[in-house]
Structure formats: structure tokens, C-alpha cells
Design a protein around this motif. Structure first.
Motif, mmCIF file in Angstrom:
data_model
loop_
_atom_site.group_PDB
_atom_site.id
_atom_site.type_symbol
_atom_site.label_atom_id
_atom_site.label_comp_id
_atom_site.label_asym_id
_atom_site.label_seq_id
_atom_site.Cartn_x
_atom_site.Cartn_y
_atom_site.Cartn_z
ATOM 1 N N UNK A 2 10.089 6.524 -8.485
ATOM 2 C CA UNK A 2 8.753 6.725 -9.095
ATOM 3 C C UNK A 2 8.684 7.847 -10.016
ATOM 4 N N UNK A 3 8.276 7.663 -11.151
ATOM 5 C CA UNK A 3 7.907 8.908 -12.099
ATOM 6 C C UNK A 3 6.371 8.766 -12.498
ATOM 7 N N UNK A 4 6.132 9.690 -13.284
ATOM 8 C CA UNK A 4 4.744 9.794 -13.616
ATOM 9 C C UNK A 4 4.443 8.995 -15.122
ATOM 10 N N UNK A 5 5.392 8.204 -15.515
ATOM 11 C CA UNK A 5 5.086 7.381 -16.612
ATOM 12 C C UNK A 5 4.670 6.018 -16.158
ATOM 13 N N UNK A 6 3.195 6.031 -15.677
ATOM 14 C CA UNK A 6 2.562 5.404 -14.991
ATOM 15 C C UNK A 6 2.264 4.043 -16.028
ATOM 16 N N UNK A 7 2.727 2.733 -15.369
ATOM 17 C CA UNK A 7 2.396 1.448 -16.070
ATOM 18 C C UNK A 7 1.296 0.585 -15.199
ATOM 19 N N UNK A 8 0.953 -0.359 -15.482
ATOM 20 C CA UNK A 8 -0.114 -1.244 -14.663
ATOM 21 C C UNK A 8 0.939 -1.765 -13.486
ATOM 22 N N UNK A 9 0.253 -1.533 -12.344
ATOM 23 C CA UNK A 9 1.142 -1.970 -11.017
ATOM 24 C C UNK A 9 1.927 -0.931 -10.359
ATOM 25 N N UNK A 10 2.166 0.511 -11.082
ATOM 26 C CA UNK A 10 2.851 1.250 -10.393
ATOM 27 C C UNK A 10 1.932 2.074 -9.512
ATOM 28 N N UNK A 11 2.502 2.809 -8.406
ATOM 29 C CA UNK A 11 1.669 3.721 -7.949
ATOM 30 C C UNK A 11 1.369 4.654 -8.540
ATOM 31 N N UNK A 12 0.118 5.272 -8.653
ATOM 32 C CA UNK A 12 -0.248 6.492 -9.487
ATOM 33 C C UNK A 12 -1.047 7.500 -8.507
ATOM 34 N N UNK A 13 -1.302 7.142 -7.322
ATOM 35 C CA UNK A 13 -2.051 8.141 -6.502
ATOM 36 C C UNK A 13 -1.526 7.946 -5.268
ATOM 37 N N UNK A 14 -1.723 8.898 -4.176
ATOM 38 C CA UNK A 14 -1.610 8.840 -2.896
ATOM 39 C C UNK A 14 -2.358 9.829 -2.411
ATOM 40 N N UNK A 15 -3.066 9.501 -1.106
ATOM 41 C CA UNK A 15 -3.911 10.383 -0.383
ATOM 42 C C UNK A 15 -3.713 10.198 0.884
ATOM 43 N N UNK A 16 -4.374 11.308 1.814
ATOM 44 C CA UNK A 16 -4.207 11.535 3.197
ATOM 45 C C UNK A 16 -5.658 11.558 3.601
ATOM 46 N N UNK A 17 -5.947 10.756 4.427
ATOM 47 C CA UNK A 17 -7.283 10.689 5.468
ATOM 48 C C UNK A 17 -6.666 11.410 6.753
ATOM 49 N N UNK A 18 -7.436 12.377 7.028
ATOM 50 C CA UNK A 18 -7.088 13.098 8.294
ATOM 51 C C UNK A 18 -8.215 13.604 9.473
ATOM 52 N N UNK A 19 -7.964 13.609 10.501
ATOM 53 C CA UNK A 19 -9.042 14.094 11.300
ATOM 54 C C UNK A 19 -8.953 15.561 11.353
ATOM 55 N N UNK A 20 -8.193 16.356 10.825
ATOM 56 C CA UNK A 20 -8.286 17.887 10.553
ATOM 57 C C UNK A 20 -7.520 18.477 9.148
ATOM 58 N N UNK A 21 -8.410 18.489 8.157
ATOM 59 C CA UNK A 21 -7.840 18.932 7.003
ATOM 60 C C UNK A 21 -7.349 20.123 6.850
ATOM 61 N N UNK A 22 -7.688 21.135 7.814
ATOM 62 C CA UNK A 22 -7.234 22.593 7.723
ATOM 63 C C UNK A 22 -5.832 22.449 8.424
ATOM 64 N N UNK A 23 -5.745 21.542 9.561
ATOM 65 C CA UNK A 23 -4.479 21.665 10.230
ATOM 66 C C UNK A 23 -3.528 20.963 9.535
ATOM 67 N N UNK A 24 -3.767 19.970 8.836
ATOM 68 C CA UNK A 24 -3.078 18.958 7.826
ATOM 69 C C UNK A 24 -2.470 19.734 6.741
ATOM 70 N N UNK A 25 -3.498 20.676 6.190
ATOM 71 C CA UNK A 25 -2.794 21.534 5.008
ATOM 72 C C UNK A 25 -1.840 22.678 5.448
ATOM 73 N N UNK A 26 -1.974 23.292 6.708
ATOM 74 C CA UNK A 26 -1.056 23.965 7.273
ATOM 75 C C UNK A 26 0.225 23.394 7.502
ATOM 76 N N UNK A 27 0.185 22.170 7.987
ATOM 77 C CA UNK A 27 1.444 21.244 8.235
ATOM 78 C C UNK A 27 2.208 21.155 6.790
ATOM 79 N N UNK A 28 1.552 20.466 5.838
ATOM 80 C CA UNK A 28 2.238 20.234 4.592
ATOM 81 C C UNK A 28 2.584 21.343 3.785
ATOM 82 N N UNK A 29 1.794 22.437 3.993
ATOM 83 C CA UNK A 29 2.053 23.591 3.067
ATOM 84 C C UNK A 29 3.607 24.088 3.825
ATOM 85 N N UNK A 30 3.672 24.160 5.146
ATOM 86 C CA UNK A 30 4.956 24.502 5.829
ATOM 87 C C UNK A 30 6.207 23.588 5.339
ATOM 88 N N UNK A 31 5.742 22.310 5.325
ATOM 89 C CA UNK A 31 6.664 21.326 5.064
ATOM 90 C C UNK A 31 7.399 21.215 3.632
#
Length: 262
Positions: A2-31
């Protein structure tokens, strides 16, 4: 990949739904080294995971009524409303009707015929993620489904995605690319649930992969931070070294140190 040269049909966004945004932020910051920046008081708690000032993903805290913590993949469309009609005509469901997100773009969420949820993003001021394919960012997506042929037909009708067969030791992998970009814009694959012991019991879904510089070190770090190893680091000839993980709240994702492509 994947690149950011987005065309129709390509993934252009990804997001996380989580029960604890502060905890998730700490996890992904460390990772991955991500920082979380709020999208503003009008965003309902939504924000951006950023790597060195570039948006790598979105995220927000969700309630149990909105489903378990998960990563969600969005594909580019020039017309979210037309895509919604195509989804319904092809046997899928509209889970969230197309709606404007301020001046940024137009968003909708659907499920395919196997019940797999996915979204589309019709960009306006916000094109999509700022970084892809680099360490700490989205580089590949994979659909686990009970019926590859049915899934291929659905996503071709809805998003114009094409499939191609890639041989590998022990079988064949089904690759995905947007018709507009051809095979040079390949961004993901489709895997039959029955053939994957890691996913067989979890049900069909889209799995995002993030590029890393050292898969083994990252797996060890994920465990240290409270994550779960769903599949240990494994080398795939001609592809790279991959691992499947879950964050401390259960959201599933994968990582890969890709082999250089000739």
C-alpha cells in the motif's frame, strides 16, 4: 504494498475503536511510536494516531453497544452514496448510511455478504492517511472469508477490486488490487477461513498489517505492553516475517517486516 497514491478501491483510512483510548494510546505509542491528537471538540472524541507528525490511523473510544474493540479498514470511493446502492444491490448491508464528516469527506460503513464490516471514505479536504508502507504504518490488508469466489465477486461489484493468483510454497494466495491501478497497486489478499488455523474460530473480518523493522522485537514488545500473540513471528518466503497480535483490549492486527521487492 500500500502507498498513499490512493485510487478508487484502495484502502485510504484505517481506524481503531477501543474500550480504552488512553490505554490504547499508551500501547501503540510503545509499539509504533504513535502519538494521539484529538480531532477537536466537535469530533465526539475521535482523533488521529500520528507518527512524526503524519497521520497513520484514526481512533476513538467506543461503547460495548458499538461492538468489541477492533481495527476498521476504509476504502476510497468517488461517491459514497453510489457505493451504498451497489452494496445493497450485491447482497450486502448498509450499517451506517453515507454522511458528511464536517468538510473533511463523506463516510459510510457496510457489511459484505459474509457479514464482514468495512467502510468507505469519499475524500474532500482529508485525502486519507498521510503515511503508508513505512515502518509504523499500514502496508497491507487481508480479508478472511468463508468463500473467496463470493467475496471476490462482491468487492469487484462494489469497489472495482480485481483478484489475481500468486503461487507460494504449499498453495496459492489470492491478491487484491484496484482496477484503476492494475496489479502494480496490489494492496491486500483474501484468505479462506477454513485454511487458516489462527482465524478459523474467529469469524470473517478484515485484518490490517503494519510495517515494522524487526518483527521478533516488536512481538516481544507487544507482550511486554500487555498485548497478545495470536500467531508467533513466522517467515514467509518472498513475502517477509509476519506475526498476528491483539492489543490489550482485543483489537486484532498483524505486523510484517517485508522482504525487499526486486
Amino acid at each position: 504494498m500500500l502507498t498513499t497514491r490512493f485510487v478508487t478501491g484502495a484502502p485510504n483510512w484505517v481506524d481503531l475503536g477501543t474500550s480504552d483510548i488512553d490505554g490504547a494510546t499508551s500501547f501503540y505509542n510503545g509499539l509504533f511510536g504513535w502519538d494521539f491528537r484529538s480531532a477537536g471538540p466537535e469530533s465526539g472524541g475521535y482523533g488521529f494516531f500520528q507518527l512524526a507528525g503524519k497521520t497513520a490511523a484514526g481512533g476513538m473510544q467506543t461503547s460495548p453497544e458499538q461492538g468489541p474493540p477492533s481495527w476498521n479498514v476504509f476504502f476510497q470511493t468517488p461517491d459514497a452514496d453510489a457505493t451504498a446502492k451497489a452494496v445493497e444491490q450485491t447482497g450486502g448491508r448498509v450499517l451506517m448510511a453515507p454522511d458528511d464528516v464536517m468538510k473533511e469527506g463523506r463516510l459510510a460503513v457496510f457489511s459484505d455478504k459474509a457479514g464482514v464490516s468495512f467502510g468507505v471514505w469519499q475524500p474532500r479536504e482529508l485525502r486519507g492517511i498521510d503515511i503508508a508502507g513505512d515502518p509504523g504504518s499500514l502496508c497491507w490488508v487481508e480479508l478472511y472469508t468463508p468463500d473467496i469466489a463470493a467475496a471476490a465477486a462482491f468487492y469487484y461489484s462494489v469497489l472495482g477490486l480485481e483478484t489475481s493468483a500468486m503461487p507460494f510454497p504449499g498453495g496459492t494466495y489470492t491478491c487484491l488490487n484496484p482496477a484503476e491501478g492494475g496489479e502494480d497497486s496490489m494492496f491486500g489478499g483474501v484468505v479462506p477461513l477454513a485454511d487458516d488455523p489462527t482465524e478459523r474460530e474467529t469469524g470473517a473480518y478484515w485484518l490490517p498489517y503494519f510495517e515494522v523493522t524487526d518483527t521478533d522485537a516488536l512481538v516481544a514488545k507487544a507482550e511486554e505492553l500487555g498485548g497478545t500473540v495470536r500467531m508467533p513471528a513466522t517467515s514467509v518466503e518472498g513475502v517477509g516475517r509476519i506475526a498476528k497480535l491483539a492489543d490489550p483490549y482485543g483489537a486484532r492486527f498483524a505486523v510484517i517486516k517485508s522482504e525487499p521487492q526486486s
